[in-house]
Design an enzyme around this catalytic site. Structure first.
Site, PDB file in Angstrom:
ATOM      1  N   HIS A   1       4.574   5.863  11.523  1.00  0.00           N
ATOM      2  CA  HIS A   1       4.105   5.714  10.140  1.00  0.00           C
ATOM      3  C   HIS A   1       3.126   6.879   9.919  1.00  0.00           C
ATOM      4  O   HIS A   1       1.906   6.696   9.872  1.00  0.00           O
ATOM      5  CB  HIS A   1       3.421   4.360   9.972  1.00  0.00           C
ATOM      6  CG  HIS A   1       3.191   3.929   8.555  1.00  0.00           C
ATOM      7  ND1 HIS A   1       3.249   4.804   7.478  1.00  0.00           N
ATOM      8  CD2 HIS A   1       2.876   2.708   8.025  1.00  0.00           C
ATOM      9  CE1 HIS A   1       2.985   4.136   6.366  1.00  0.00           C
ATOM     10  NE2 HIS A   1       2.767   2.868   6.669  1.00  0.00           N
TER      11      HIS A   1
ATOM     12  N   ARG B   1       0.803  -1.222   0.000  1.00  0.00           N
ATOM     13  CA  ARG B   1       0.000   0.000   0.000  1.00  0.00           C
ATOM     14  C   ARG B   1       0.839   1.276   0.000  1.00  0.00           C
ATOM     15  O   ARG B   1       0.591   2.191  -0.797  1.00  0.00           O
ATOM     16  CB  ARG B   1      -0.913   0.038   1.240  1.00  0.00           C
ATOM     17  CG  ARG B   1      -2.174  -0.750   1.112  1.00  0.00           C
ATOM     18  CD  ARG B   1      -2.538  -1.361   2.448  1.00  0.00           C
ATOM     19  NE  ARG B   1      -1.553  -2.375   2.766  1.00  0.00           N
ATOM     20  CZ  ARG B   1      -1.648  -3.633   2.330  1.00  0.00           C
ATOM     21  NH1 ARG B   1      -2.682  -4.019   1.661  1.00  0.00           N
ATOM     22  NH2 ARG B   1      -0.692  -4.512   2.595  1.00  0.00           N
ATOM     23  N   THR B   2       1.779   1.384   0.905  1.00  0.00           N
ATOM     24  CA  THR B   2       2.447   2.671   1.096  1.00  0.00           C
ATOM     25  C   THR B   2       3.274   3.036  -0.128  1.00  0.00           C
ATOM     26  O   THR B   2       3.195   4.161  -0.645  1.00  0.00           O
ATOM     27  CB  THR B   2       3.337   2.619   2.351  1.00  0.00           C
ATOM     28  OG1 THR B   2       2.564   2.106   3.435  1.00  0.00           O
ATOM     29  CG2 THR B   2       3.845   4.011   2.710  1.00  0.00           C
TER      30      THR B   2
ATOM     31  N   LYS C   1      26.148  -3.696   0.486  1.00  0.00           N
ATOM     32  CA  LYS C   1      27.617  -3.573   0.461  1.00  0.00           C
ATOM     33  C   LYS C   1      28.123  -2.766   1.655  1.00  0.00           C
ATOM     34  O   LYS C   1      29.315  -2.523   1.776  1.00  0.00           O
ATOM     35  CB  LYS C   1      28.058  -2.874  -0.828  1.00  0.00           C
ATOM     36  CG  LYS C   1      27.617  -3.549  -2.096  1.00  0.00           C
ATOM     37  CD  LYS C   1      28.014  -2.687  -3.300  1.00  0.00           C
ATOM     38  CE  LYS C   1      27.160  -3.014  -4.506  1.00  0.00           C
ATOM     39  NZ  LYS C   1      27.228  -1.970  -5.535  1.00  0.00           N
TER      40      LYS C   1
END
Ligand code: CP
Length: 316
Positions: free
Chosen positions: A137, A58-59, A88
């Site tokens: 969030h 969704r996001t 890396k």
């Protein structure tokens, strides 16, 4: 400078950046975005980078859809943990410095709490926090409160039950913080003992004068709330499988639970769900979670437009 509050903001990092006029302005902008003709293209020529170190449906896709609907372009890495140079050993800070040269704004989801703040410290372009570990969030909480307003016709005088993993669930944490901006809200926390709402959020609510209580009896809570906000137990955040197993499956909303739910209430979930809402519930008109996810596009359009459209961060 973007204006999502009475105090201008450059990055979207946490819901604590917003005040009441700020969210009312953003929600009005999201309403405007519903009917924005594609030909308007206010962000034409701009590039959004979506940098996801954790999985998302969704996001990421709704931020990308939002940017495209605004006439902008996207560059994306959907598994930055493995397929960016993080593998890396490159630091978030170095990655952000590099992507600053490629994009006009960066949406970042990271597995470490605080990663978005670290990104913002070195970034010359807006950073949008799409989830930082068990931290916050913010765009989800904004779309959640926007959805409550659309579904119930108000964002004040709400009785809200937050259900499930309130310790690691960043959406519940952000929504609880955002509800401080509403009047007459009462919160009930219904969580397995292993994953209660954090002391930091409780302290903020107490300071803001928002009443809250814990109640492990979901059956008793359901008839007496306006919003049920179910969440998934966040398997990926537990130290051991045993700890996860002890927390999962305790609170399930099924057809029987919906019979107990207040007829005027709504059932929300940030999704994805695992087993905490049965599919038998989906056809109930009070099940608002798919409408909730669709609202994410309009809130994210409003956020991107506020941060980028005036050209102050892009030099247009
Ligand atoms: N609600 C939410 O954050 O969903 P995704 O993990 O699919 O982005």
């Amino acid at each position: 400078m973007a204006q999502t509050s009475t105090t201008p903001i450059r990055h979207l990092l946490e819901v604590g950046q917003f005040d009441r006029p700020g969210i009312e302005h953003l929600f009005a902008e999201a309403d405007r975005m519903r009917d924005l003709p594609r030909s308007a293209a206010p962000l034409a020529g701009l590039i959004l980078a979506t940098l996801f170190y954790e999985p998302s449906t969704r996001t990421r896709l709704s931020f990308e859809s939002a940017m495209l609907r605004l006439g902008g372009n996207i560059i994306s890495t959907e598994n930055a943990r493995e397929f960016s140079s993080a593998i890396k050993g490159e630091t978030v800070e170095d990655t952000i410095r590099i992507v600053n040269g490629y994009a006009d704004a960066i949406v970042i989801r990271h597995y470490e709490q605080g990663a978005a703040h670290r990104a913002a410290e070195v970034s010359g372009v807006p950073i949008l926090n799409a989830g930082d570990g068990p931290g916050e969030h913010p765009s989800q909480a904004l779309l959640d409160l926007y959805t409550i307003g659309h579904e119930l016709g108000r964002i004040d005088n709400l009785r809200v039950a937050l259900i499930g993993d309130l310790r690691y669930g960043r959406t519940a944490r952000s929504l609880a913080r955002l509800l401080r901006l509403t009047e007459g809200t009462e919160l009930v926390f219904v969580s397995p003992p292993a994953v209660p709402m954090g002391a930091d959020i409780r302290a903020e609510l107490a300071e803001a004068g928002v009443p809250f209580r814990d109640d492990p009896d979901l059956d008793a809570v359901l008839p007496n709330v306006d919003v049920v906000y179910q969440t998934r137990v966040q398997k990926e955040r537990f130290a051991s499988t045993e700890e996860y197993e002890s927390a999962k499956g305790q609170y399930v909303t099924d057809a029987e639970a919906m019979r107990r739910l207040n007829p005027g209430a709504i059932l929300m979930h940030p999704l994805p769900r695992v087993d905490e809402i049965t599919t038998a519930v989906d056809a109930d008109p009070r099940a608002a979670y798919f409408r909730q996810a669709h609202n994410g596009v309009f809130i994210r359009m409003a956020l991107l437009n506020e941060l980028l459209a005036d050209g102050s961060t892009t030099g247009r």
